[in-house]
Design a protein around this motif. Structure first.
Motif, mmCIF file in Angstrom:
data_model
loop_
_atom_site.group_PDB
_atom_site.id
_atom_site.type_symbol
_atom_site.label_atom_id
_atom_site.label_comp_id
_atom_site.label_asym_id
_atom_site.label_seq_id
_atom_site.Cartn_x
_atom_site.Cartn_y
_atom_site.Cartn_z
ATOM 1 N N PHE A 5 0.859 -1.178 0.000
ATOM 2 C CA PHE A 5 0.000 0.000 0.000
ATOM 3 C C PHE A 5 0.891 1.222 0.000
ATOM 4 C CE2 PHE A 5 0.595 1.325 4.396
ATOM 5 C CZ PHE A 5 1.018 0.147 4.996
ATOM 6 N N SER A 6 0.305 2.354 -0.319
ATOM 7 C CA SER A 6 1.065 3.600 -0.415
ATOM 8 C C SER A 6 0.843 4.445 0.821
ATOM 9 C CB SER A 6 0.641 4.393 -1.662
ATOM 10 O OG SER A 6 1.254 5.661 -1.663
ATOM 11 N N VAL A 7 1.909 5.106 1.268
ATOM 12 C CA VAL A 7 1.783 6.014 2.410
ATOM 13 C C VAL A 7 0.841 7.170 2.089
ATOM 14 C CG1 VAL A 7 3.709 7.529 1.823
ATOM 15 C CG2 VAL A 7 3.151 7.133 4.219
ATOM 16 N N GLU A 8 0.578 7.416 0.793
ATOM 17 C CA GLU A 8 -0.403 8.448 0.410
ATOM 18 C C GLU A 8 -1.774 8.161 1.001
ATOM 19 O OE1 GLU A 8 -0.103 8.222 -3.842
ATOM 20 O OE2 GLU A 8 0.870 10.173 -3.935
ATOM 21 N N ASP A 9 -2.034 6.838 1.311
ATOM 22 C CA ASP A 9 -3.342 6.477 1.841
ATOM 23 C C ASP A 9 -3.606 7.115 3.196
ATOM 24 O OD1 ASP A 9 -3.761 4.957 -0.406
ATOM 25 O OD2 ASP A 9 -3.066 3.090 0.521
ATOM 26 N N PHE A 10 -2.552 7.441 3.961
ATOM 27 C CA PHE A 10 -2.801 8.029 5.272
ATOM 28 C C PHE A 10 -2.011 9.301 5.535
ATOM 29 C CE2 PHE A 10 0.697 5.105 5.839
ATOM 30 C CZ PHE A 10 1.533 5.678 6.765
ATOM 31 N N VAL A 11 -1.221 9.761 4.588
ATOM 32 C CA VAL A 11 -0.544 11.051 4.713
ATOM 33 C C VAL A 11 -0.964 11.923 3.543
ATOM 34 C CG1 VAL A 11 1.647 12.266 4.775
ATOM 35 C CG2 VAL A 11 1.425 10.065 5.930
ATOM 36 N N ASP A 12 -1.752 12.921 3.824
ATOM 37 C CA ASP A 12 -2.253 13.808 2.779
ATOM 38 C C ASP A 12 -1.769 15.225 3.072
ATOM 39 O OD1 ASP A 12 -3.654 14.865 0.640
ATOM 40 O OD2 ASP A 12 -5.446 15.222 1.847
ATOM 41 N N ILE A 13 -1.028 15.801 2.129
ATOM 42 C CA ILE A 13 -0.601 17.190 2.257
ATOM 43 C C ILE A 13 -1.409 18.002 1.256
ATOM 44 C CG2 ILE A 13 1.324 18.795 2.109
ATOM 45 C CD1 ILE A 13 3.183 16.587 2.885
ATOM 46 N N PRO A 14 -2.447 18.690 1.722
ATOM 47 C CA PRO A 14 -3.320 19.419 0.793
ATOM 48 C C PRO A 14 -2.634 20.656 0.234
ATOM 49 C CG PRO A 14 -3.923 19.880 3.070
ATOM 50 C CD PRO A 14 -2.846 18.833 3.126
ATOM 51 N N ASP A 15 -3.254 21.230 -0.799
ATOM 52 C CA ASP A 15 -2.765 22.507 -1.324
ATOM 53 C C ASP A 15 -2.733 23.541 -0.205
ATOM 54 O OD1 ASP A 15 -2.536 21.373 -3.793
ATOM 55 O OD2 ASP A 15 -4.270 22.385 -4.672
ATOM 56 N N GLN A 16 -1.690 24.367 -0.203
ATOM 57 C CA GLN A 16 -1.494 25.360 0.846
ATOM 58 C C GLN A 16 -1.793 26.759 0.312
ATOM 59 O OE1 GLN A 16 -0.675 24.446 4.062
ATOM 60 N NE2 GLN A 16 -0.928 22.376 3.242
ATOM 61 N N GLY A 17 -2.690 27.444 0.952
ATOM 62 C CA GLY A 17 -3.006 28.807 0.544
ATOM 63 C C GLY A 17 -4.419 28.866 0.004
ATOM 64 N N ALA A 18 -4.737 29.965 -0.652
ATOM 65 C CA ALA A 18 -3.843 31.102 -0.843
ATOM 66 C C ALA A 18 -3.881 32.052 0.361
ATOM 67 C CB ALA A 18 -4.230 31.861 -2.092
ATOM 68 N N GLN A 19 -2.713 32.619 0.678
ATOM 69 C CA GLN A 19 -2.605 33.591 1.752
ATOM 70 C C GLN A 19 -2.172 34.920 1.138
ATOM 71 O OE1 GLN A 19 -0.374 32.019 5.160
ATOM 72 N NE2 GLN A 19 -1.066 29.955 4.640
ATOM 73 N N LEU A 20 -2.871 35.976 1.532
ATOM 74 C CA LEU A 20 -2.683 37.292 0.930
ATOM 75 C C LEU A 20 -1.772 38.150 1.790
ATOM 76 C CD1 LEU A 20 -3.461 39.344 -1.289
ATOM 77 C CD2 LEU A 20 -5.381 40.029 0.175
ATOM 78 N N TYR A 21 -0.784 38.776 1.149
ATOM 79 C CA TYR A 21 0.119 39.710 1.815
ATOM 80 C C TYR A 21 -0.037 41.076 1.150
ATOM 81 C CZ TYR A 21 1.984 35.289 3.436
ATOM 82 O OH TYR A 21 2.100 34.033 3.975
ATOM 83 N N HIS A 22 -0.137 42.109 1.977
ATOM 84 C CA HIS A 22 -0.466 43.455 1.500
ATOM 85 C C HIS A 22 0.609 44.433 1.973
ATOM 86 C CE1 HIS A 22 -3.082 46.818 0.345
ATOM 87 N NE2 HIS A 22 -2.791 47.365 1.512
ATOM 88 N N LEU A 23 1.299 45.048 1.022
ATOM 89 C CA LEU A 23 2.295 46.074 1.333
ATOM 90 C C LEU A 23 1.772 47.404 0.802
ATOM 91 C CD1 LEU A 23 3.935 43.257 1.000
ATOM 92 C CD2 LEU A 23 5.944 44.743 0.946
ATOM 93 N N SER A 24 1.722 48.405 1.668
ATOM 94 C CA SER A 24 1.077 49.665 1.308
ATOM 95 C C SER A 24 1.925 50.857 1.735
ATOM 96 C CB SER A 24 -0.306 49.748 1.965
ATOM 97 O OG SER A 24 -0.926 50.982 1.698
ATOM 98 N N SER A 25 1.861 51.905 0.925
ATOM 99 C CA SER A 25 2.504 53.169 1.283
ATOM 100 C C SER A 25 1.651 53.880 2.332
ATOM 101 C CB SER A 25 2.662 54.047 0.036
ATOM 102 O OG SER A 25 1.391 54.438 -0.462
ATOM 103 N N PRO A 26 2.175 54.934 2.970
ATOM 104 C CA PRO A 26 1.424 55.645 4.016
ATOM 105 C C PRO A 26 0.119 56.261 3.489
ATOM 106 C CG PRO A 26 3.755 56.219 4.091
ATOM 107 C CD PRO A 26 3.547 55.454 2.815
#
Length: 219
Positions: A5-26
């Motif tokens: 059997f495959s270790v994929e059967d009990f170890v699942d790493i799902p897609d990560q994100g999306a996480q938003l980062y915001h850089l702004s001027s004053p």
């Protein structure tokens, strides 16, 4: 081989994100009397989210994709530098500079970075958290008399996808219960036909070949 059997059967790493980062001027216009470079810097972290209380320490990938959707309304000539000391690709620390400039200030583009032969090392210093450090630097080259309008921004939508085919994962495997029925078929059974008595296997050994490997804590 008794079973496989495959270790994929009990170890699942799902897609990560999306996480938003915001850089702004004053929140006020910036007027530059001379030519100079305007810089915005942010030290951030990318949260690695797993299932069943699994905690990741590090991950070696065969495939995967780092996806960065970048949008900006800065109108000056500029670039964004994105680097992560927690991510190496082909043994090189991830560090990239993406140039963007549009007079209209409506830049958008998706950038895909293959995670072939990559290593991700996360920070677990905060309980129940696995974070990957990532740094953003927005660089704007402004001419004399230029104005950067109030609240000008650059957004980075950051995600990691398609991590199903990984080389190895190290950390805590979580609280998943995994069961797998096996059927033992041995040639010795045929040779015992017609005999009476008891049959027992002493010190049986099972060899499991993993398509992936999983590091588990000991003790």
């Amino acid at each position: 081989t008794i079973d496989a059997f495959s270790v994929e059967d009990f170890v699942d790493i799902p897609d990560q994100g999306a996480q938003l980062y915001h850089l702004s001027s004053p929140p006020a216009d910036l007027i530059f009397p001379t030519m100079q470079t305007y810089i915005l810097e942010e030290e951030e972290s990318f949260e690695i989210e797993l299932e069943h209380n699994m905690r990741l320490d590090s991950l070696l990938t065969n495939t995967g994709m780092l996806v960065m959707e970048i949008s900006s309304n800065f109108s000056a000539i500029g670039a964004i530098r994105i680097n992560s000391p927690a991510l190496t690709i082909d043994n090189e620390v991830f560090d990239t500079i993406i140039q963007f400039s549009r007079p209209s200030g409506d830049y958008y583009r998706e950038h895909n970075i293959p995670l072939t032969n990559a290593k991700i090392v996360v920070d677990n210093s905060i309980p129940d958290s696995s974070r990957m450090a990532v740094n953003f630097t927005v660089i704007q080259v402004v001419q004399a008399g230029d104005t950067i309008k109030a609240n000008s921004f650059t957004n980075i939508d950051f995600s990691i996808r398609d991590l199903e085919d990984f080389e190895s994962a190290f950390g805590y495997a979580g609280d998943t219960t995994f069961s797998h029925d096996t059927v033992i078929a041995l040639d010795i059974v045929e040779s015992l036909e017609g005999l009476s008595g008891e049959f027992a296997a002493t010190n049986p050994r099972i060899s499991i070949n993993y398509a992936h490997s999983l590091g588990l804590p000991v003790g």
